[in-house]
Every structure is written in C-alpha cells, then in structure tokens.
Design a protein around this motif. Structure first.
Motif, PDB file in Angstrom:
ATOM      1  N   GLU A  93      39.402  51.986  31.672  1.00 43.19           N
ATOM      2  CA  GLU A  93      38.129  52.187  32.370  1.00 43.19           C
ATOM      3  C   GLU A  93      37.949  53.650  32.758  1.00 43.19           C
TER       4      GLU A  93
ATOM      5  N   SER B  90      46.069  41.043  24.719  1.00 40.59           N
ATOM      6  CA  SER B  90      46.681  42.122  25.493  1.00 40.59           C
ATOM      7  C   SER B  90      46.331  43.461  24.868  1.00 40.59           C
TER       8      SER B  90
ATOM      9  N   MET C 114      49.486  45.177  32.495  1.00 41.69           N
ATOM     10  CA  MET C 114      48.230  44.845  31.842  1.00 41.69           C
ATOM     11  C   MET C 114      47.054  45.343  32.677  1.00 41.69           C
ATOM     12  N   GLU C 115      47.093  45.075  33.976  1.00 41.98           N
ATOM     13  CA  GLU C 115      45.977  45.511  34.815  1.00 41.98           C
ATOM     14  C   GLU C 115      45.915  47.029  34.910  1.00 41.98           C
ATOM     15  N   GLU C 116      47.092  47.679  34.937  1.00 46.76           N
ATOM     16  CA  GLU C 116      47.063  49.142  34.985  1.00 46.76           C
ATOM     17  C   GLU C 116      46.519  49.694  33.675  1.00 46.76           C
ATOM     18  N   ASP C 117      46.796  49.020  32.540  1.00 48.72           N
ATOM     19  CA  ASP C 117      46.210  49.435  31.264  1.00 48.72           C
ATOM     20  C   ASP C 117      44.690  49.390  31.353  1.00 48.72           C
ATOM     21  N   LEU C 118      44.167  48.300  31.876  1.00 46.07           N
ATOM     22  CA  LEU C 118      42.708  48.147  31.985  1.00 46.07           C
ATOM     23  C   LEU C 118      42.113  49.218  32.895  1.00 46.07           C
ATOM     24  N   GLN C 119      42.831  49.533  33.956  1.00 48.83           N
ATOM     25  CA  GLN C 119      42.358  50.579  34.878  1.00 48.83           C
ATOM     26  C   GLN C 119      42.300  51.927  34.153  1.00 48.83           C
TER      27      GLN C 119
ATOM     28  N   GLN D 292      39.234  43.146  25.247  1.00 44.96           N
ATOM     29  CA  GLN D 292      40.032  42.454  26.255  1.00 44.96           C
ATOM     30  C   GLN D 292      40.231  40.978  25.931  1.00 44.96           C
TER      31      GLN D 292
END
Length: 188
Positions: free
Chosen positions: A9, A67, A1-6, A64
């Motif tokens: 961005e 998910s 999930m965090e890598e998706d957000l990265q 956001q």
C-alpha cells in the motif's frame, strides 16, 4: 502477510522506500531458488534484480487472492522461465562451499557431503525446467503443494504429477549411475 500488504500500500501510494522492505524480506530465498535453477551465481543475481524490478512494476496487479509471497515467486519464476527460453540457459555447475557442507570438520565427511551435494545438483539439473522448478520449490523452499500450484499456475494434480515424474526420473538416473542416493532407487 499483513506487513507485506502495508508495504505494498505504501509503495502504491508513492513511498518507493517501502519497497526496500519487500526486497530485504524476499531477496535471499528468491536468490537461493533462482541460483539452483541457473547454477550460476552472477546470472542468479541478475535475474533476482530483474525479477524485483518486474514485481515493482506489476505491484498494482497483485489482487490479494493468495499470499503475496506466492505471487512474487510466480512473477519472478515466470520471468526466469522467459529468460531461459530466450537465452537457452546453459547449465553450469556451482561449487558447493565448504561452509554449507560442513557439520563437522573431519575432511572425509566434508568431502562426502560435497560429493553428495554435487550428485544431487547433477540429478536435478537433468530434469526439464518445469519439473526442476517444482522440485526446488518443494524441497529447497519447503513450499506446500497448494503454494506451488498457485505460484506456477498449475492445478494441484499437475503439481503432484510433475513432482512424481521428476522423482521417478531421478530414481531411474540413480539406478543407471549408482552413487549416494541409493534410497531414491528404492522408491523412497
């Protein structure tokens, strides 16, 4: 999930190459879902490509709240449903490859598994688009009710009701036709 957000961005900041990570992560499961909806490998490939283009252009709209994968699937599935409505997609059977049906090389087992898969595909194909999609998301993609609810923009109760109705329709069809899925006709 965090890598998706990265990655999101980075894409929004102008790094178009970061979108390749998103595509690579989601292309196979999305293709599997859309293939089961269309029953045609070429149409599924086209729809997946179109869906990723649409997701790319709408990436700035991702808020956001849920998910990213649920949002991506919702955009892709909505795109497919729009295309189904436009083209009145004709259902075509897709051959189940032996490699997906084999756990043992015995010809009778291979044949029986292929027949069972064909019957299941036919049962699912008889369902209305919305119920078919919910069945596929639940049992093929193994998504939770809440993920499906978020993805298709229906209440949790509506998702459960549609799933219940779809299984009931499949049970009734099995009672009429018989076949491999006798456990469905017993209410399981």
């Amino acid at each position: 999930m965090e890598e998706d957000l990265q990655w999101i961005e980075e894409v929004l900041a102008g790094n178009k190459q970061a979108y390749a990570h998103i595509i690579n992560k989601y292309k196979n499961p999305l293709y599997a879902t859309i293939l089961r909806m269309t029953k045609n490998p070429q149409d599924a490939q086209d729809l997946v490509q179109e869906a990723f283009i649409k997701v790319y252009h709408q990436l700035g709209k991702y808020e956001q709240k849920g998910s990213f994968s649920s949002w991506l699937y919702r955009v892709a599935i909505n795109h497919c449903m729009d295309e189904f409505r436009k083209k009145r997609y004709s259902m075509k059977q897709v051959e189940v490859s032996e490699t997906t049906a084999i756990t043992t090389n015995h010809p009778e087992i291979v044949f029986l598994k292929k027949e069972k898969n064909r019957q299941l595909e036919r049962l699912i194909a008889t369902l209305p688009e919305d119920e078919r999609m919910i069945i596929l998301l639940r049992y093929v993609n193994e998504l939770s009710y809440s993920e499906i609810s978020e993805m298709v923009d229906l209440s949790l109760a509506n998702v459960r009701n549609k799933l219940f109705r779809a299984k009931k329709k499949m049970r009734e069809q099995v009672k009429k036709e018989g076949g491999y899925f006798h456990e469905l006709s017993n209410g399981r």
